[in-house]
Design an enzyme around this catalytic site. Structure first.
Site, mmCIF file in Angstrom:
data_model
loop_
_atom_site.group_PDB
_atom_site.id
_atom_site.type_symbol
_atom_site.label_atom_id
_atom_site.label_comp_id
_atom_site.label_asym_id
_atom_site.label_seq_id
_atom_site.Cartn_x
_atom_site.Cartn_y
_atom_site.Cartn_z
ATOM 1 N N TYR A 71 12.106 -17.731 -15.711
ATOM 2 C CA TYR A 71 10.869 -18.408 -16.104
ATOM 3 C C TYR A 71 10.696 -19.615 -15.178
ATOM 4 O O TYR A 71 11.106 -19.559 -14.014
ATOM 5 C CB TYR A 71 10.959 -18.776 -17.604
ATOM 6 C CG TYR A 71 9.610 -18.939 -18.236
ATOM 7 C CD1 TYR A 71 8.627 -17.955 -18.151
ATOM 8 C CD2 TYR A 71 9.297 -20.119 -18.922
ATOM 9 C CE1 TYR A 71 7.386 -18.119 -18.719
ATOM 10 C CE2 TYR A 71 8.043 -20.293 -19.509
ATOM 11 C CZ TYR A 71 7.090 -19.288 -19.399
ATOM 12 O OH TYR A 71 5.864 -19.465 -19.954
ATOM 13 N N LYS A 101 4.007 8.261 -29.220
ATOM 14 C CA LYS A 101 3.837 8.659 -27.818
ATOM 15 C C LYS A 101 4.644 7.724 -26.909
ATOM 16 O O LYS A 101 5.342 8.154 -25.982
ATOM 17 C CB LYS A 101 2.350 8.541 -27.487
ATOM 18 C CG LYS A 101 1.976 9.062 -26.162
ATOM 19 C CD LYS A 101 1.359 10.389 -26.345
ATOM 20 C CE LYS A 101 1.163 11.070 -25.037
ATOM 21 N NZ LYS A 101 0.578 12.370 -25.194
#
Ligand SMILES: NC(=O)c1ccc[n+]([C@@H]2O[C@H](COP(=O)([O-])OP(=O)(O)OC[C@H]3O[C@@H](n4cnc5c(N)ncnc54)[C@H](O)[C@@H]3O)[C@@H](O)[C@H]2O)c1
Length: 483
Positions: free
Chosen positions: A113, A168
């Site tokens: 970060y 899915k």
């Protein structure tokens, strides 16, 4: 034709007398109801009672309630609670995000970060193509739906569609290591869907459109393909077409016929049927006859829908008219993606010798497979309780794996043909292919890698420069990180 299955599996917790016959009484009661016991666990034992979890497969939600009622009516038995195991699987959702990097200390944080991440951001801003290498875009697919044609449930909206899209996404991860995320849109307006997908596209390496109703799905896919530089793919169309073509390749091996000699009837000219016809035509069959709820599609039928008109222009060379029963006379192959029970055994008897019947309407096929088998040599359905299940899971995970690895910018028919051949060829040649085994199992771990490899090769033929490529960044790494 229905049999008790795990889709309607319940666990009933009951208190029963501690007698020697208690277990037998409970299992007999479940058996007499027609349910199938899969587990019997005594979870507590006391001087005056035992507590038992009985897990069983039922036929339907109503049947599950009936099983519970029958158990509760046994002398001395009290039902404490009933758990629907399918709902339990869905509690809290089926997928989650996890970090691929360590975040244990300040050093980790400074690179993953701020401040370190800023240099990576700047590099991508200067060369956006690097997003495919330095971000989740490299391995991410959006599973986009408007909830307008969900399974056999119809237009149930975006929230109702979410469990299917999560499933899915889970399949993408399980079979091909692809990070897919459900994007359920609260609109069924074509322009809004196109614009929204366009706006979210920068974070994804591919777009999988799902359960969007025809004919809207055709325009949405076509226009997104024009606008985006990542692959856009409507699985209900092309996933189905790839698996059907793969299965047909092997079915024709069994009946010893060439596609070029076959008359093929495709019943259903919606999302699935249209894509099947278009991909089939790349293999130049002798003729394709399309049939929908209004009968045989032909040039003079007066269809105004652009999809039907284009199908009418390119099929039915003999100009046949009439109903499905007229279309199948003398046909070699029937492919149904339409509605239950529209084909009869007598229709199949009027097909050519060594007929092939794919009856794929879900959950109930165009013809009972047992009836079809009376006259057809090879029969396939979409169902898991019969041989030769045509299941899109055989195609989409490996297909996107290949597209993402090759940094594909689009999709061509050749890529889809390559994928369908790869699915078929996992069932290797003469030794394995027979009338009951024309497609590999969905759990065959060889399928997704074979499809991915075929697609990578096909992409490189049309996009030779896109398989990575350097941008002069001050680092070196393997072009294809492993996922
Ligand atoms: N892998 C699979 O097994 C698989 C994959 C895709 C679709 N399907 C099944 O195929 C069917 C169609 O799916 P879709 O997404 O293309 O639906 P769709 O709504 O887009 O198209 C349905 C088509 O069937 C036609 N039709 C309806 N009733 C008919 C009848 N009585 N006789 C002839 N044609 C009729 C309609 O005119 C339309 O052309 C569904 O049952 C679906 O579950 C199965």
């Amino acid at each position: 034709m229905a049999v008790p299955g795990p889709g309607y599996s319940i666990t009933v917790r009951v208190e029963a007398p501690p007698s020697a016959s208690a277990a037998g009484d409970l299992t007999s009661a479940v058996g007499s109801s027609g349910a199938v016991i899969t587990a019997f666990d005594v979870v507590e034992s006391h001087g005056d009672r035992i507590v038992v979890d009985i897990t069983c497969n039922a036929l339907s939600a109503d049947h599950a309630s009936e099983v519970t009622r029958i158990l509760g009516e046994l002398p001395g038995v009290r039902v404490r609670k009933v758990s629907d195991r399918t709902f339990l699987v869905h509690l809290g959702g089926k997928i989650e995000v996890s970090s691929r990097v360590a975040l244990a200390n300040r050093d980790d944080l400074s690179r993953a970060y701020t401040p370190g991440v800023a240099r990576v951001c700047t590099a991508i801003a200067e060369n956006p193509e690097d997003a495919r290498r330095l971000t989740v875009k490299r391995n991410s697919v959006a599973v986009v739906t408007d909830g307008s044609a969900v399974l056999g449930l119809g237009n149930i909206g975006p929230a109702g569609a979410l469990p299917v899209m999560e499933g899915k996404a889970a399949l993408f991860k399980k079979f091909a290591g692809v990070n897919a995320w459900p994007v359920c849109l609260d609109t069924q307006d074509t322009e809004e869907i196109i614009r929204t997908v366009e706006l979210i596209a920068p974070a994804y390496g591919g777009i999988n459109l799902e359960d969007i109703a025809a004919p809207r799905c055709f325009e949405i896919e076509e226009r997104l393909r024009e606008r985006l530089d990542i692959p856009v793919f409507h699985d209900d169309q092309h996933g189905t077409a790839m698996v059907v073509l793969g299965a047909l390749r092997n079915a024709l091996r069994v009946v010893e016929k060439d596609t070029a000699d076959c008359r093929i009837v495709v019943c259903g000219v919606g999302a699935a049927g249209s894509a099947i016809i278009r991909l089939l035509q790349r293999k130049s069959p002798a003729d394709v006859i399309a049939v929908d709820k209004d009968g045989i599609v032909h040039r003079d039928r007066g269809d105004t829908d652009p999809n039907l008109r284009s199908i009418a222009e390119t099929t039915n060379a003999e100009g046949r008219t009439g109903e499905l029963a007229d279309a199948v006379v003398g046909a070699d192959v029937f492919i149904g993606v339409s509605a239950p029970n529209v084909l009869t055994a007598a229709d199949v008897a009027r097909m050519n010798e060594r007929a092939v019947v794919f009856a794929l309407a879900n959950p109930d096929p165009e013809i009972d497979p047992m009836e079809a088998r009376k006259h057809a040599e090879v029969v396939a359905t979409g169902r898991s309780d019969f041989p030769n299940q045509i299941n899109n899971v055989l195609a989409f995970p490996g297909f996107f794996r290949g597209l993402l690895d090759a940094h594909a910018h689009g999709i061509t028919d050749d890529m889809m043909i390559a994928a369908s051949n790869a699915i078929a060829d996992v069932v290797s040649g003469e030794e394995q292919v027979n009338a009951s085994f024309i497609v590999p199992s969905v759990f065959d771990s060889a399928v997704a890698p074979a499809v991915a490899e075929a697609v990578r090769r096909a992409v490189r033929e049309v996009e030779p420069a896109t398989g990575g490529g350097g941008s002069g960044l001050p680092w070196s790494m393997a072009e294809d990180a492993e996922f």
